[in-house]
Design a protein around this motif. Structure first.
Motif, PDB file in Angstrom:
ATOM      1  N   ARG A   1       0.671  -0.934   0.005  1.00  0.00           N
ATOM      2  CA  ARG A   1       0.110  -0.119  -0.133  1.00  0.00           C
ATOM      3  C   ARG A   1       0.954   1.201   0.028  1.00  0.00           C
TER       4      ARG A   1
ATOM      5  N   THR B   1      -4.538   9.933   0.139  1.00  0.00           N
ATOM      6  CA  THR B   1      -4.695   8.924  -0.785  1.00  0.00           C
ATOM      7  C   THR B   1      -4.229   7.694  -0.364  1.00  0.00           C
TER       8      THR B   1
ATOM      9  N   SER C   1      -1.777   7.985 -10.485  1.00  0.00           N
ATOM     10  CA  SER C   1      -1.983   6.881 -11.426  1.00  0.00           C
ATOM     11  C   SER C   1      -1.114   6.656 -12.376  1.00  0.00           C
TER      12      SER C   1
ATOM     13  N   MET D   1      -8.161   1.916  -4.656  1.00  0.00           N
ATOM     14  CA  MET D   1      -7.804   3.268  -4.315  1.00  0.00           C
ATOM     15  C   MET D   1      -8.743   4.155  -3.834  1.00  0.00           C
TER      16      MET D   1
ATOM     17  N   ILE E   1      -3.120  -0.761 -10.252  1.00  0.00           N
ATOM     18  CA  ILE E   1      -3.737  -0.521  -9.033  1.00  0.00           C
ATOM     19  C   ILE E   1      -4.770  -1.528  -8.660  1.00  0.00           C
TER      20      ILE E   1
ATOM     21  N   ASN F   1      -9.484   8.294  -2.150  1.00  0.00           N
ATOM     22  CA  ASN F   1      -8.963   9.557  -1.822  1.00  0.00           C
ATOM     23  C   ASN F   1      -9.846  10.501  -1.333  1.00  0.00           C
TER      24      ASN F   1
ATOM     25  N   VAL G   1      -3.440   3.611  -1.972  1.00  0.00           N
ATOM     26  CA  VAL G   1      -3.168   3.200  -3.233  1.00  0.00           C
ATOM     27  C   VAL G   1      -2.766   1.730  -2.825  1.00  0.00           C
TER      28      VAL G   1
ATOM     29  N   LEU H   1      -4.988  12.928  -8.672  1.00  0.00           N
ATOM     30  CA  LEU H   1      -5.236  11.209  -8.813  1.00  0.00           C
ATOM     31  C   LEU H   1      -4.568  10.794 -10.136  1.00  0.00           C
TER      32      LEU H   1
END
Length: 394
Positions: free
Chosen positions: A316, A356, A332, A345, A342, A347, A358, A328
């Motif tokens: 993570r 955030t 990404s 996710m 991913i 946010n 991820v 974002l």
């Protein structure tokens, strides 16, 4: 291995949550997390290693929250953990405000002779008081403490009115339907016999109860402050009491100018001073800090949004960044450039900052580190962490 630094004595029931296999306590000057009670940190030089500060209590005015936010340090508190202790003290103070119990008890200690009982019976009329039943209580602020005060004051037979334009849905469910909802602050000020304040101290609430507000109260009204000292203007209170425009004031925050006044009861900040409250606060603070360090989940933070997500991926990445457009997309892209998918996710933004989580489907530690390095180079990103899932499911 995480290192925790403590200020003040934290109840062992809380500290025991930091297992020795993964945590050390006060062994380094570069801690990952800090847990404290009332220690003031405004002059503390935070090491870059500090990820979070957990206050074992509700108020955080002893912590430089704005500075922490700018540095990407998450500040936690423990709302509700000491609510019952404060509620009980508020109710006790309401009773003390209408019955001269303290004065009577002190007077009895001065009696002498074999007829002490007869003397007490003959002169007890000087300590006659009033009852709370049927009187109207106004509760300003319906958070964990205010809601409990409102509910239990109603059970004492009082008519209760509450005011809080920002009451949460969770708290709203706990408030008795018998508690009247005021549409504005003036409705509480002008109609209630007793007014108790339960809001946090912020720039907006500092001096919230001042000369103008007190002038709207009944001259027979009594005011209570168990929130924070700066919320009530003490000078305005003294002026109103001398002009008989206010009947009494009880506060949990000592100030020399409030002492030795027959219409003021000053307590030495006893609100959360129970063994049970200290244990509850320590447990909640430790649990919240531990979960954040191990999973990146944020809950009960005063400077960052609540962000929760099940942790089932190998790694993570957590990101604290300025709340700007297309962040974002940049996150990404940095992940995709390393050929990583991913998996999940989430946010959330709060004012000028965002957070955030991820989760990525990748076992190669070097590739994950490369993503983190790219993200760290972004000038709009304040802090990046990589958390390895040690359990497979968190």
């Amino acid at each position: 291995m995480f290192n925790i630094k403590t200020f003040n004595a934290i109840a062992p029931e809380g500290m025991s949550r930091f297992d020795k296999d993964n945590y050390t306590i006060n062994e380094r000057e570069t801690p990952d997390g800090i847990i404290l009670r009332s220690q003031k940190l405004h002059d503390y030089a935070f090491p870059e290693s500090v990820l979070a500060v957990a206050r074992a209590g509700a108020g955080t005015n002893n912590i430089p929250v704005a500075e922490c936010t700018e540095k990407g340090i998450v500040v936690f508190n423990t709302p509700g953990a000491n609510a019952n202790a404060v509620k009980e003290l508020v109710l006790a103070s309401l009773l003390l405000s209408v019955r001269p119990i303290l004065q009577g008890a002190q007077w009895v200690q001065g009696l002498t002779g074999e007829d002490v009982e007869a003397q007490a019976e003959a002169q007890k009329a000087q300590f006659a008081g009033h009852e709370l039943e049927g009187k109207k209580l106004g509760v300003i602020g319906l958070g964990a403490i205010g809601a409990m005060v409102a509910n239990d004051a109603y059970r004492l037979g009082m008519e209760v009115m509450g005011f809080d334009p920002f009451v949460s849905v969770d708290t709203a469910w706990t408030i008795s339907r018998r508690v009247q909802r005021a549409q504005d602050l003036n409705e509480v000020l002008t109609t209630c016999d007793f007014i108790t304040v339960h809001v946090p101290l912020t720039d907006k609430t500092k001096g919230m109860i001042g000369a103008g507000e007190i002038a709207k109260m009944k001259p027979t009204a009594k005011l209570f402050n168990f929130a924070r000292g700066g919320i009530v203007d003490d000078d305005a209170v003294l002026t109103a009491l001398e002009a008989t425009e206010l009947a009494g004031y009880t506060t949990d925050f000592a100030d020399e100018k409030l002492l030795h006044h027959d219409k003021i009861l000053v307590l030495p900040h006893l609100g959360a001073s129970t063994d049970e409250a200290e244990v509850n606060c320590a447990k909640m603070a430790a649990r919240t800090l531990k979960r954040f360090l191990e999973t990146g989940v944020i809950k009960r933070s005063v400077n960052f949004p609540t962000v929760e997500m099940a942790f089932n991926s190998p790694y993570r990445i957590t990101i604290i960044n300025k709340n700007v457009p297309n962040m974002l997309g940049q996150i990404s892209s940095a992940v995709a450039e390393e050929g990583i998918n991913i998996e999940n996710m989430v946010n959330r933004g709060r004012d000028d900052y965002a957070y955030t989580l991820v989760d990525i489907n990748e076992d190669d530690e070097a590739k994950v580190a490369a993503v983190a390095e790219k993200l760290t180079a972004n000038p709009e990103i304040i802090r990046v962490r990589v958390i390895k899932n040690e359990t497979g499911a968190c």
